[in-house]
Design a protein around this motif. Structure first.
Motif, PDB file in Angstrom:
ATOM      1  N   SER A  46     -53.379 -12.970 -71.818  1.00 19.63           N
ATOM      2  CA  SER A  46     -52.815 -13.532 -70.585  1.00 19.63           C
ATOM      3  C   SER A  46     -52.031 -12.475 -69.821  1.00 19.63           C
ATOM      4  O   SER A  46     -52.103 -12.395 -68.588  1.00 19.63           O
ATOM      5  CB  SER A  46     -51.902 -14.710 -70.900  1.00 19.63           C
ATOM      6  N   ASP A 167     -58.057 -17.957 -67.234  1.00 18.50           N
ATOM      7  CA  ASP A 167     -57.329 -17.845 -68.501  1.00 18.50           C
ATOM      8  C   ASP A 167     -57.621 -19.079 -69.357  1.00 18.50           C
ATOM      9  O   ASP A 167     -57.062 -20.145 -69.125  1.00 18.50           O
ATOM     10  CB  ASP A 167     -55.829 -17.717 -68.214  1.00 18.50           C
ATOM     11  N   GLU A 168     -58.494 -18.896 -70.350  1.00 21.53           N
ATOM     12  CA  GLU A 168     -58.912 -19.990 -71.231  1.00 21.53           C
ATOM     13  C   GLU A 168     -59.260 -21.259 -70.472  1.00 21.53           C
ATOM     14  O   GLU A 168     -58.662 -22.313 -70.703  1.00 21.53           O
ATOM     15  CB  GLU A 168     -57.815 -20.273 -72.265  1.00 21.53           C
TER      16      GLU A 168
HETATM   17 MG   LIG Z   1     -52.688 -16.751 -73.253  1.00 22.74          MG
END
Ligand SMILES: [Mg+2]
Ligand SMILES: Nc1ncnc2c1ncn2[C@@H]1O[C@H](COP(=O)(O)OP(=O)(O)O)[C@@H](O)[C@H]1O
Lengths: 228, 404
Positions: A46, A167-168
């Protein structure tokens, strides 16, 4: 030769308390690439994505966006770069509960300077592009998780950015919806969008054209570098 | 590096239309209606209080000044006053005509107290038992001068003034339980016929508790000495003060300082002045309520900024600059407070109108109060929103997103 969309040049990010989230990471993302970033929790994924997206500044090293050193840009300029050149997708979707899908996507053009009607027209276009043409007036609570993430992807795309950073995006979804979202990202990449995706799912990542593996803030493996 | 040659310029900051940012703020407020209502409530109460107080004050003043206009402020009342030794001094018999000749005086009338004379409903009551009703000999033009109106029956004229006829003041009629003309009352040891009853006389309330009889009958039947005790006069509005200065010397050249001259409308004028200070005192309370309301809005905004960190992070990621975040939250604060202000103005106007209608006053819209209410709420909103908005703007995008 065109400039890379994103270039990290020996970038480090240290948080107070000697947390070395990233250590001298160098990476370049060229136009049209689809990059999967993998690594265990806490490995700095991240942090790296936030640096790529100019949401954060490196402690050391240089981040270049479309050839420009991010450190040279002030807040207003960076905001403009994020408004027009970068699209973000987050694990928690971050949709506004009291807005319709169209209004949520139109928010992606708000800081772009587009007129209200143009925002809505392009928002509808983007929703159709992610297969949600039939959900324009729905509010987030009326949508499934997969649909919510598609709305968020439409919002990231609506300004036609140079790169989409996710992000994911499948982290909060069941595996079927997650697979659908990843398929969508691949389709968008086929149509020319540059995309960097953080994912947990190594199986999915394995089918991506390029994989970057992080461990303890360092790039442990980058499939782009082992190719001749 | 050859890469530099093909580097495209980065986009310049776009100007987001102010109306669009206001629209975002509006949606932010409308999207959380419960919270909006709660935080606007304080401001609404404060503004309603201020507008209602000013509105009621304005209506009361409009009523008073309308009454003053109708009654006139040009009536002066002259009475004999006390001598140095404490006795009631006497006015000359011709004093009414003397006053009428004073330059600037339009008309003059008078009454003379008929001493040791009482009025009763029957001849069975002890004539000394009550003295609450004063018997006055009255000049026939008296109602015209003091602005007295006849409620029932008729006023005295030259003919009826020669006979045992009496006109009762409103309180006197009530005291004697007389409401129809033709009733007999026991006055000074003989029967008098009530020929009329007066309305309350606002500028000469002493007449309300009196029984008024003709000058001639008072002298011939009741031993009245013919000396007026009170003179009333009207002059042009602009010479009232000059006339007042001339009166004592005119009516009692030897002892002008014993003469009492008063302007009955002064009491009403003083009430008018008092009412505005009264309103000002209450206004302070309204302002306190507004400040408390402002703290409520500030509190809501602080909570809002904390709760909506993820939204702030998202907006920064979507390209909002610090300034645009600040504008959004400031707009929300001003809208919340302004909403309270508008609701408060409506509530306040409604309260003031209801109060006015209930009191029989004219309904007035206090335009300054309305403008002040809305203006104050907008001002309070921007002050209350300033700190939270600045905090929202200062939040770094990653800090904000960490809350997601
Ligand atoms: Mg993360
Ligand atoms: N704001 C922060 N302050 C301090 N430490 C942080 C902060 N953000 C991340 N970290 C730390 O940096 C490391 C990398 O975090 P992160 O980039 O979120 O990893 P990942 O996304 O791979 O799970 C972790 O050890 C995390 O605890």
């Amino acid at each position: 030769m065109t400039a890379p969309v994103i270039e990290l040049d020996r970038v480090s990010r240290t948080y107070p308390g000697r947390v070395h989230a990233l250590r001298r990471v160098s990476l370049r993302v060229d136009p049209g690439e689809l990059v999967a970033v993998v690594g265990p929790s806490g490995s700095g994924k991240s942090t790296m994505l936030q640096l790529m997206g100019t949401l954060d500044h490196p402690t050391e090293g240089v981040v270049r966006l479309l050839g420009h050193d991010v450190a040279q840009l002030d807040d207003r300029r960076l905001a403009a770069v994020r408004a027009r050149r970068i699209g973000f997708v987050f694990q928690q979707f971050l949709l506004t509960a009291h807005l319709t899908a169209t209004q949520n996507v139109a928010t992606g053009l708000l800081y772009h300077g587009a007129s209200g009607s143009e925002q809505l027209r392009r928002a509808i276009e983007a929703l159709e592009r992610v297969g949600l043409g039939h959900r324009l007036g729905h509010r987030p609570a009326q949508l499934s998780g997969g649909e919510k993430q598609r709305v968020a992807i439409a919002r990231a795309l609506v300004a036609r950015p140079a790169v989409v950073l996710a992000d994911e995006p499948t982290g909060a979804l069941d595996s079927a919806s997650g697979a659908g979202v990843l398929d969508l990202l691949r389709e968008l990449n086929d149509e020319g969008t540059t995309i960097v995706v953080i994912t947990h799912d190594l199986g999915v990542a394995g089918r991506f054209p390029r994989r970057v593996e992080l461990l303890d803030g360092e790039v442990r493996h980058d499939t782009a570098l082992v190719r001749p | 590096m050859s890469a530099r040659a093909t580097t495209e310029p980065l986009p310049r900051p776009a100007r987001v239309r102010f109306t669009q940012l206001v629209g975002v703020g509006l949606l932010g407020v409308a999207g959380r209606p419960g919270r909006a209502a709660l935080s606007a409530l304080g401001i609404a109460i404060g503004v309603a209080a201020v507008v209602a107080i000013l509105g009621i004050g304005a209506a009361g003043q409009a009523e008073l000044s309308a009454r003053l206009d109708a009654l006139g402020t040009n009536l002066l009342r002259v009475s004999a006053g006390q001598t140095f030794s404490g006795e009631t001094s006497r006015l000359p018999r011709e004093v009414v005509d003397m006053v009428a000749r004073v330059p600037g005086v339009h008309r003059a009338g008078g009454t003379g107290s008929v001493r040791d004379t009482t009025v009763h409903r029957t001849d069975l009551t002890d004539p000394r038992a009550t003295g609450s009703i004063e018997v006055l000999a009255a000049r026939t033009n008296l109602p015209d001068v003091v602005g007295a109106g006849v409620r029932t029956g008729a006023w005295l004229n030259d003919a009826t003034g020669q006979y045992p006829s009496v006109v009762l003041g409103s309180a006197a009629a009530e005291h004697l339980a007389v409401d129809v003309p033709g009733t007999q009352v026991w006055l000074g040891g003989r029967w008098f016929t009530v020929i009329g009853v007066l309305h309350p006389v606002e500028l000469a309330p002493e007449l309300d508790r009196s029984a008024l009889i003709g000058w001639v009958v008072a002298e011939s039947l009741l031993g009245f000495d013919g000396h007026p005790t009170t003179v009333y006069e009207r002059s042009a509005d602009d010479v009232v003060e000059q006339v007042a200065a001339l009166l004592p010397g005119t009516v009692n050249p030897e002892r002008p300082n014993e003469v009492k001259v008063s302007r009955p409308s002064d009491a009403l004028a003083a009430k008018l002045a008092a009412q505005s200070t009264f309103a000002t005192a209450y206004l302070g309370l309204g302002v306190v309520a507004l400040v408390v309301g402002g703290i409520g809005v500030a509190n809501t905004m602080v909570v809002s900024v904390v709760e909506r960190r993820a939204e702030i992070g998202l907006r920064r990621a979507l390209g909002a600059g610090k300034r645009q975040i600040r504008t959004q939250f400031l707009t929300e604060a001003v809208l919340l407070s302004g909403l309270g202000g508008v609701v408060g103005v409506l509530l306040g106007l409604g309260t003031a109108a209801a109060w006015a209608v209930n009191s029989g006053w004219p309904v007035t819209v206090p335009t300054t109060a309305v403008a002040a209410g809305v203006g104050a709420s907008v001002l309070i909103g921007s002050v209350a929103g300033w700190f939270p908005a600045a905090r929202a703007a200062r939040l770094s995008p990653t800090e904000a997103l960490a809350a997601a």
